[in-house]
Design an enzyme around this catalytic site. Structure first.
Site, PDB file in Angstrom:
ATOM      1  N   HIS A 217     -10.893  -5.667   5.590  1.00  0.00           N
ATOM      2  CA  HIS A 217      -9.901  -5.558   5.293  1.00  0.00           C
ATOM      3  C   HIS A 217      -9.419  -3.430   5.454  1.00  0.00           C
ATOM      4  O   HIS A 217      -8.519  -3.203   4.911  1.00  0.00           O
ATOM      5  CB  HIS A 217      -8.554  -6.000   4.390  1.00  0.00           C
ATOM      6  CG  HIS A 217      -8.840  -6.988   4.006  1.00  0.00           C
ATOM      7  ND1 HIS A 217      -9.736  -7.961   3.168  1.00  0.00           N
ATOM      8  CD2 HIS A 217      -8.246  -8.682   4.697  1.00  0.00           C
ATOM      9  CE1 HIS A 217      -9.464  -9.125   3.042  1.00  0.00           C
ATOM     10  NE2 HIS A 217      -8.896  -9.569   4.426  1.00  0.00           N
ATOM     11  N   GLY A 401      12.062  -3.881  -7.998  1.00  0.00           N
ATOM     12  CA  GLY A 401      12.995  -4.255  -8.118  1.00  0.00           C
ATOM     13  C   GLY A 401      13.813  -5.552  -7.445  1.00  0.00           C
ATOM     14  O   GLY A 401      14.306  -6.410  -7.856  1.00  0.00           O
TER      15      GLY A 401
END
Ligand code: ADP
Ligand code: MG
Length: 572
Positions: A217, A401
């Protein structure tokens, strides 16, 4: 680049749909991936292999008699979710347990590991094989910590053949590890690969140069060099791999017979591969090695990456037997399998239609309380979303978050729905854990999902739970974070808060879970704040480790905030 696609988002799914349509005798689509079109015989272990898409024929192309029983298929280059893995296993497992096989990448380890936690809580014997053949990615002493590349082929081929020959779960697991420990690969890349629909490759290699030891990758390699002739490339590959040849003719049974795989990564033509292989064959002969059923072609690709890798498996008698055994899959077949009738599979398991197990009234009451806790988590995460995102942006990717907000919302919704369907405490938490990981994405999401799932294993669907159960469940949850994430205190992760929290909780608990959690959460908060002093060594933040000094770890902070809120909630 990709010339033919409909929409980038659907590319991986549509490719699987077409693969199944082209091989209806071998494959069926099941929720999360593919499975054999035929039934797994009762009591036979199931080999479920997988990873991200973009590596065809790995992994869906290797499902069929003599090799895989099923393959969860993630999006391009990203791990399948735990729900996908779980769903494919439910469609393959038939009383003999399951081997989960995948390349050793953090995302796969987390998501397959989380699925394994859930399956084990349901009484299914699960073994995990992380293929780790790429010698560029770690030292010989740490072979099992390396990443997996084309070694997936021989490891899964050998494990699948052993199962076809009648191996039970222990025996199949033993052989899979033995194959992995005997397999070494090394790769080179001449140019990067482009995600379907993207305008630019994921990474570049300068024209005329090659990335040495580059991952499939685009993970960093060892060095870079001028490409040179095909023979020089062959020599480089061979010299690297043969440097890890084990001793011949000792007790281990290796006598110089090797399985050889010369693998094209996507854009290198077969003719080019054969030119390289001509030289590899010379080198094998010079070394007194015998190539056993060599394979030259595309086995573990990386979209359209230009590159090539060499794999050697240092065989002993039993590995050779299984390497040579017949196999019939869409992409990889050899020999003839016994032609006795293989019955077609009966039905397809689908989570959406799965039934909630029976539960007792006390456990259902406990499940209500669990759903209320998750609702509270949702609120607390939403309140802290901006601040946690800001902290993660300092040295990470800024999504902590959001991950916590999405995850807790997914878990709270799923728990509420499960409770409405009459689920007990255990089932509610198992479902909520899977939902958290699914909704959150990201590392912390998978770890929080695993924690809820493992906590669920401490409850039952029959009975209620005491204060002690709550503490045991939290401890089990933290254990699974440690087990799956592999972090240690000092790595600057949520573990830095969770480990002292756990110790303090055990210490403080005298029958009142709420009070003990509140006290331990204060310890966790101090520990989270103290992570500001260290540089991140794990997770995404590790790349920018030094930048994180001065900022606390967002995952450690969110952990301490949620535990403080839990203590409060339980004390009320
Ligand atoms: P991602 O890293 O995938 O973007 P998040 O941003 O949601 O995921 O979460 C980052 C947090 O995950 C880090 O602050 C850290 O606390 C935690 N984390 C990362 N890797 C690990 C690990 N191996 N073990 C435990 N916690 C980890
Ligand atoms: Mg992040």
């Amino acid at each position: 680049m990709t010339y033919l696609l409909n929409t980038p988002d659907d590319f991986a799914d549509e490719a699987i749909r077409g693969l199944v349509a082209a091989h209806p005798d071998l494959l069926v689509e099941v929720p999360g991936g593919v499975a054999r079109a035929t039934q797994t015989p009762s009591g036979q272990p199931a080999l479920v292999i997988g990873g991200g898409s973009g590596h065809y024929p790995a992994f869906a192309g290797w499902v069929g008699p003599g090799m895989g029983h099923g393959a969860p298929c993630g999006n391009i280059f990203s791990s399948p979710s735990a729900s996908q893995v779980y769903s494919v296993v439910r469609n393959c497992e038939n009383g003999g347990g399951v081997i989960l096989g995948f390349g050793n990448y953090a995302g796969d380890v987390l998501h397959f590991g989380l699925a394994a936690e859930k399956l084990r809580h349901e009484g299914i014997d699960v073994r995990i094989i992380t293929v780790s053949d790429d010698i560029a990615s770690n030292s010989p002493e740490n072979h099992r910590d390396r990443r997996g590349v084309a070694g997936d082929l021989p490891v899964f081929k050998i494990a699948g053949a052993a199962i076809e020959a009648g191996a039970d779960l222990d025996e199949a697991e033993r052989l899979a590890w033995k194959a992995n420990d005997a397999t070494r690969s090394f790769g080179l890349a001449f140019d990067g690969c482009t995600l379907p629909g993207a305008g630019e490759p994921l990474f570049h290699v300068d024209k005329g140069r090659m990335g040495i030891g580059l991952g499939i990758h685009g993970e960093p390699g060892i060095s870079e060099a001028r490409i040179g002739t095909a023979a020089e490339v062959a020599d480089l590959l061979f010299d690297k791999v043969i440097a890890e040849e084990p001793p011949r003719n000792d007790d281990a049974g290796y006598t110089g017979r090797v399985a050889v795989i010369l693998n094209g990564l996507g854009t290198v033509k077969y003719e080019e591969l054969f030119v390289v292989y001509a030289r590899i064959a010379e080198r094998l002969a010079d070394h007194g090695l015998t190539a056993v059923r060599p394979e030259v072609g595309e086995f573990v690709t990386s979209l359209d990456m230009a590159g090539v890798s060499l794999t050697l498996v240092f065989l002993d008698e039993e590995l050779e037997k299984h390497w040579l055994a017949p196999v019939v899959t869409s992409a990889y077949s050899r020999g003839v399998l016994p032609t006795e009738e293989r019955p077609a599979r009966e039905g397809i398991w689908d989570a959406a239609k799965a039934e909630i197990p029976d539960s007792g009234a006390e456990s259902r009451a406990c499940a209500q309380k669990i759903a209320a806790v998750l609702d509270m988590f949702r609120q607390v995460c939403a309140d802290n979303e901006a601040e946690l995102g800001r902290l993660d942006a300092v040295a990470g990717d800024g999504d902590h978050g959001q991950g916590m907000a999405f995850g807790s919302r997914g878990a709270a919704d799923a728990a509420r729905a499960a409770v409405d369907d009459g689920a007990g405490a255990r089932t509610t938490l198992l479902i909520a854990g899977e939902a958290w990981a699914q909704a959150a994405g990201g590392t912390s999401g998978a770890l929080w999902g695993a924690a809820l799932t493992s906590a669920g294993g401490v409850f039952t669907d029959a009975e209620g739970a005491g204060e002690h159960t709550v503490v045991d469940a939290i401890a089990a949850g933290i254990d699974s974070i440690l087990r799956l994430g592999g972090a240690e205190p000092g790595d600057k992760t949520m573990v830095d808060a969770a480990v002292p929290f756990r110790a303090s909780l055990m210490d403080a608990f005298d029958g009142d879970a709420g009070a003990a959690i509140t006290q331990a959460a204060q310890v966790a908060r101090r520990a989270a704040d103290d992570t500001a002093d260290i540089a991140a060594r794990l997770g995404r933040a590790r790349v920018l480790g030094d930048k994180s000094v001065g900022t606390p770890d967002p995952g450690a902070l969110s952990f301490s905030i949620l535990m403080a809120a839990l203590g409060d909630h339980l004390s009320r």
